[in-house]
Design a protein around this motif. Structure first.
Motif, PDB file in Angstrom:
ATOM      1  N   PRO A  99       1.043  -1.268   0.073  1.00 29.21           N
ATOM      2  CA  PRO A  99       0.001   0.060   0.045  1.00 29.21           C
ATOM      3  C   PRO A  99       0.817   1.215  -0.021  1.00 29.21           C
ATOM      4  O   PRO A  99       0.464   2.261  -0.432  1.00 29.21           O
ATOM      5  CB  PRO A  99      -0.763  -0.153   1.320  1.00 29.21           C
ATOM      6  CG  PRO A  99      -0.868  -1.676   1.399  1.00 29.21           C
ATOM      7  CD  PRO A  99       0.524  -2.153   1.084  1.00 29.21           C
ATOM      8  N   GLN A 100       2.033   1.226   0.551  1.00 34.00           N
ATOM      9  CA  GLN A 100       3.002   2.290   0.647  1.00 34.00           C
ATOM     10  C   GLN A 100       3.409   2.692  -0.717  1.00 34.00           C
ATOM     11  O   GLN A 100       3.590   3.828  -1.192  1.00 34.00           O
ATOM     12  CB  GLN A 100       4.231   2.000   1.490  1.00 34.00           C
ATOM     13  CG  GLN A 100       3.671   1.952   3.147  1.00 34.00           C
ATOM     14  CD  GLN A 100       4.893   2.016   3.891  1.00 34.00           C
ATOM     15  OE1 GLN A 100       5.952   2.732   3.771  1.00 34.00           O
ATOM     16  NE2 GLN A 100       4.838   0.818   4.777  1.00 34.00           N
ATOM     17  N   PHE A 101       3.861   1.571  -1.451  1.00 34.65           N
ATOM     18  CA  PHE A 101       4.211   1.487  -2.830  1.00 34.65           C
ATOM     19  C   PHE A 101       3.095   2.278  -3.467  1.00 34.65           C
ATOM     20  O   PHE A 101       3.494   3.369  -4.658  1.00 34.65           O
ATOM     21  CB  PHE A 101       4.669   0.148  -3.357  1.00 34.65           C
ATOM     22  CG  PHE A 101       4.692   0.086  -4.739  1.00 34.65           C
ATOM     23  CD1 PHE A 101       5.868   0.363  -5.552  1.00 34.65           C
ATOM     24  CD2 PHE A 101       3.509  -0.217  -5.621  1.00 34.65           C
ATOM     25  CE1 PHE A 101       6.220   0.198  -6.876  1.00 34.65           C
ATOM     26  CE2 PHE A 101       3.622  -0.295  -7.061  1.00 34.65           C
ATOM     27  CZ  PHE A 101       4.935  -0.115  -7.789  1.00 34.65           C
ATOM     28  N   LEU A 102       1.873   1.842  -3.597  1.00 33.75           N
ATOM     29  CA  LEU A 102       1.099   2.504  -4.360  1.00 33.75           C
ATOM     30  C   LEU A 102       0.682   4.029  -4.106  1.00 33.75           C
ATOM     31  O   LEU A 102       0.641   4.604  -4.902  1.00 33.75           O
ATOM     32  CB  LEU A 102      -0.514   1.686  -3.959  1.00 33.75           C
ATOM     33  CG  LEU A 102      -0.809   0.463  -5.121  1.00 33.75           C
ATOM     34  CD1 LEU A 102      -2.269   0.096  -4.459  1.00 33.75           C
ATOM     35  CD2 LEU A 102      -0.853   1.001  -6.340  1.00 33.75           C
ATOM     36  N   GLU A 103       0.689   4.325  -2.839  1.00 34.82           N
ATOM     37  CA  GLU A 103       0.410   5.651  -2.299  1.00 34.82           C
ATOM     38  C   GLU A 103       1.544   6.474  -3.038  1.00 34.82           C
ATOM     39  O   GLU A 103       1.374   7.561  -3.590  1.00 34.82           O
ATOM     40  CB  GLU A 103       0.367   5.588  -0.672  1.00 34.82           C
ATOM     41  CG  GLU A 103       0.097   7.014  -0.462  1.00 34.82           C
ATOM     42  CD  GLU A 103      -0.142   7.378   1.069  1.00 34.82           C
ATOM     43  OE1 GLU A 103      -0.287   6.232   1.830  1.00 34.82           O
ATOM     44  OE2 GLU A 103      -0.133   8.314   1.641  1.00 34.82           O
ATOM     45  N   GLN A 104       2.809   5.962  -2.796  1.00 36.74           N
ATOM     46  CA  GLN A 104       3.876   6.835  -3.333  1.00 36.74           C
ATOM     47  C   GLN A 104       3.842   6.979  -5.007  1.00 36.74           C
ATOM     48  O   GLN A 104       4.225   7.956  -5.499  1.00 36.74           O
ATOM     49  CB  GLN A 104       5.178   6.201  -3.087  1.00 36.74           C
ATOM     50  CG  GLN A 104       5.553   6.101  -1.488  1.00 36.74           C
ATOM     51  CD  GLN A 104       5.822   7.587  -1.247  1.00 36.74           C
ATOM     52  OE1 GLN A 104       6.184   8.369  -1.820  1.00 36.74           O
ATOM     53  NE2 GLN A 104       5.464   7.831   0.151  1.00 36.74           N
TER      54      GLN A 104
END
Lengths: 290, 533
Positions: free
Chosen positions: B370-375
């Motif tokens: 999810p952090q990857f996607l957010e970034q």
């Protein structure tokens, strides 16, 4: 491998093990046969077969009926299991185990389909596509049809009728083409076979073929479209070059450093699909990431 | 030509089979839901909340399958989700105490405590029903939610029974509407399994688009002008097919080259449920007390599996992992920009890159997903204007003219077709599933004016058949783990169907049994069996 206790393994595991040891056809074998072949392959002693109350008690009604047929019993198609057992007990005791070898030992309770009827009492053959190269078919035969087959002498081994899947190309329904006949094992209820053609509409007939070439159809299947495994030959001429470039780009990932048209492009799709980048993570954990 | 080099359509397929066992106080396989809620669904919602609050114009597509939506909305499972979160909250509090002398672990225990607190807040806010949280982002225009087969049945193995496919689609579309307040515009075909002609049943349900694996479009006819880089329209129906982009899928997914295997990321297989003293973790195990993953994981992948055993793993550093997720997001964007610019020059138009993944990869397996996607969404929004993000509906509205191509049979499973669901571990189920389907069709046509009891039984028959059709059961049989449960579910639903079928056919419906089945297999309360007529 010497520590392997074959008797402790599930049938599924035995089948997998058999596959690993180059034993073909394992998917259709039962425990007894698998254990015997594996014991040879692994160099261990085969486990003693479980004692049976009666060599017949574990057989399904259909199998009993076939035994009855082979033993010359008439009217077996309409008998229930108790009647068949009562009748076959004495007949088979004289020459039973030669015709009911280890492979015909009763299905163990771990059989996943345990509890389902052996037959739904309908004449039916269904054809499914597994992939462009393999098709799968299963079938069912009603009691009435069994009786007819018996009457015709079709099931009498002496008459040499062969249980057959007849494969038809019906892409053009006005001009069906008989592609191939597939001979079936005596007790099989399903079969995987190589698709004889791709990008065509196929159907099968399940039936019996006589040495004289007569074919008795028990059931005809649904139709399926076997997919093509290559780009279509149908090309809009205006965009032919574009479509070719787009195909290459789709496979090569649009990476400018990878020359389009290189030989490995088609292989990339196969590799990609092989990796199976998909599906049900909770249910099928990926290999440990580390 | 404008700055615009192309668009990315991220698709997350969120699905779990319907697992709900009121007859037990706790049930191991229900954990799939509770884990995914805490590790994937809530983190994705939180990501969307943060992006929306910061004014980031992100676009995400998610399939929320009918079983998953149903479980979100089920009171019993909601209660048990709260129980699960509370247990882990309690465990993480104890962990903060236990690790007081080891700061590198205590900060992680605190991270988990905060995480489970947050989970609880989100659940409280929506009163346990996450479907309404997702709906908010759909209504705000950030998220496009699509549907799936009613129970994730694998359509290509229903080829001779169109009624079965039609029912899977109709029941799903109706359920979507009751849960989300509108009709679904798109569908994720279960296992991405497409059989030519099934677009008819999608069109009948008002569905405008679906997805196919790359070869489903590439082997389509006539040859697609833009490969996988533009959707195509099916002949005869106003239904579009979006092909999956191989390269972007691989970059995230591949076990060998994918981002999730990075050594800084959290190691999935080191879990306190196995690592700590049995007596200590026992109160959190429930059920029969067998050790299981509890979701508190303190180590990072550390190094290659060949040289780094599970025992050699180093403590997880969330800050380093967050930096790596941002790096990977930047790398993903960079690669897409190059891919798109190249494709645009070669094809003469900005390509569309369709990147579908299992939602549960993000967070559950890949904690930092999810952090990857957010970034990624932040970088797309803030750092550049060449790459855009879009949803299928948005794309179709802007690009109404599509080439007409008949897609080819395909799935996104192993080797690209039906083999994973049709092999010697699971082929035995199909004769029984097909017979039950045939009987269901027969019942639906025979009972035009049923009594109330008959109607209940007919509807329950349809539920049992649908539940038996979940591709998950065949899938599990093939993977070889938890096979017993998959067999049990197949057998149970088919036997319940058989019992009701016999009662309907020959009279003598057992109302007690019916009521029992209704309370256990309570999916699709509004289902109408005539969908099979």
């Amino acid at each position: 491998m010497a520590e392997v206790q074959l008797a402790d393994l599930a049938v599924v595991e035995l089948r997998r093990l058999a596959g690993q040891h180059g034993i073909t056809g394992a998917s259709r074998m039962r425990r007894g046969e698998l254990e015997k072949l594996l014991a040879t392959a692994l160099g261990v002693a085969a486990p003693e077969p479980a004692p049976l109350v009666s060599p017949l008690a574990g057989l399904t009604v259909l199998q009993l009926r076939r035994q009855a047929l082979d033993s010359g019993v008439r009217g077996a198609a309409r008998m229930n299991k108790e009647q068949l057992l009562a009748l076959l007990g004495p007949v088979l005791s004289s020459h039973s185990l030669s015709s009911a070898p280890a492979a015909e030992a009763p299905l163990p309770a771990e059989d996943p389909a345990f509890g389902y009827p052996e037959s739904y009492g309908v004449d039916r053959v269904v054809l499914l596509v597994r992939d462009p190269e393999w098709l799968y078919s299963y079938w069912d035969v009603s009691g009435e049809t069994w009786a007819l087959l018996i009457q015709r002498g079709v099931t009498n081994p002496g008459n040499q009728w062969v249980r057959t899947l007849r494969v038809w190309d019906i892409t053009d329904p006005t001009c069906s083409q008989h592609l191939v006949d597939i001979d079936l094992d005596d007790l099989s209820r399903e079969w995987y076979f190589r698709a004889p053609v791709q990008n065509r509409v196929l159907a099968v007939e399940y039936g019996y073929r006589s040495p004289a070439g007569e074919f008795l159809v028990v059931a005809r299947s649904n139709t399926v479209q076997v997919p093509r495994q290559t780009p279509s030959n149908l090309i809009d001429e205006r965009y032919a070059t574009l479509a070719d470039t787009a195909y290459q780009l789709s496979l090569a990932g649009g990476d400018p450093t990878r020359p389009l048209g290189s030989a490995d492009v088609d292989q990339r799709l196969a590799d990609f699909l092989e990796e199976g980048l998909s599906s049900a993570l909770f249910l099928g954990p990926r290999a440990a990431a580390g | 030509m404008s700055q615009h080099v192309g668009s990315v359509c991220f698709v997350l397929h969120a699905h779990l089979p319907y697992v709900r066992h009121p007859e037990y106080d706790s049930f191991l396989e229900e954990d799939w839901l509770y884990e995914a809620v805490c590790e994937t669904y809530i983190p994705l919602l939180t990501m969307m909340e943060r992006l929306a609050n910061d004014g980031v114009a992100f676009r995400l597509t998610m399939s929320l399958t009918p079983p998953l939506l149903s479980m979100f909305r089920d009171q019993l499972l909601q209660d048990r989700t709260f129980r699960h979160v509370d247990l882990l909250l309690d465990l993480s509090e104890r962990e903060i105490h236990r690790t007081r002398a080891e700061p590198q672990f205590q900060r992680l225990a605190v991270m988990y405590r905060d995480h489970f607190r947050h989970c609880r807040q989100v659940l409280e806010r929506c009163q346990g029903d996450l479907s309404q949280e997702f709906r908010k982002y759909q209504d705000a225009g950030h998220l496009e939610i699509i549907t799936c087969g009613a129970t994730h049945g694998f359509f290509p193995l229903m080829v001779h029974q169109p009624e079965a496919v039609r029912a899977q689609v109709q029941v799903a579309a109706n359920h979507y509407e009751s849960a989300l307040g509108r009709r679904p515009a798109g569908i994720w075909l279960p296992e991405c399994g497409y059989y030519p002609g099934h677009e008819q049943y999608l069109a009948e349900a008002g569905i405008k688009f679906f997805f196919v694996e790359a070869h489903g479009v590439l082997f389509g006819s006539p040859r697609p002008r833009f490969g996988t880089f533009a959707p195509v329209k099916c002949p005869d129906y106003a239904v579009a097919a979006f092909g999956r982009d191989m390269e972007s899928s691989k970059q995230v997914w591949s076990a060998a080259e994918g981002y999730p295997g990075d050594f800084d990321y959290r190691e999935f297989y080191r879990d306190v449920g196995y690592d700590l003293d049995y007596d200590y973790v026992q109160p959190y195990l429930l059920g029969d007390g067998t050790r299981k993953n509890l979701g508190l994981k303190y180590y990072k992948i550390t190094g290659p599996g060949e040289t780094i055993g599970l025992g050699d793993k180093q403590p997880y550093d969330p800050d380093a992992a967050a930096r790596k997720a941002a790096d990977h997001a930047g790398n993903f964007l960079h690669n897409r920009r190059h891919q798109m610019a190249f494709c645009r020059d070669m094809l003469g138009r900005p390509p569309l890159i369709v990147a579908p993944y299992d939602a549960e990869l993000f967070g559950h397996w890949w904690w930092e997903g999810p952090q990857f996607l957010e970034q990624f969404f932040r970088k797309v929004h803030c750092d550049q204007d060449e790459v855009r993000v879009t949803t299928p509906s948005e794309y179709l509205a802007a690009n109404p003219l599509l080439q007409e191509v008949q897609p080819e049979l395909s799935s996104w499973g192993y080797k690209g077709y039906a083999e994973f669901w049709l092999n010697d571990t699971n082929d035995w189920i199909y004769r029984h599933l097909h017979m039950a389907t045939e009987r269901m069709i027969h019942l639906a046509r025979r009972f035009q004016t049923p009594s109330d009891l008959q109607r209940r039984a007919l509807n329950q028959c349809a539920r049992e058949l649908l539940l038996a059709q979940s591709s998950d059961w065949a899938f599990i049989m093939r993977t070889g783990t938890m096979v017993e449960y998959a067999q049990k579910r197949t057998n149970d639903h088919l036997q319940r169907f058989e019992t009701l079928f016999l009662g309907l056919q020959h009279g003598g419906l057992d109302e007690t049994a019916l009521a029992e089945y209704e309370s256990r297999d309570n999916i699709f309360a509004d289902l109408d069996y005539r969908v099979y007529a």
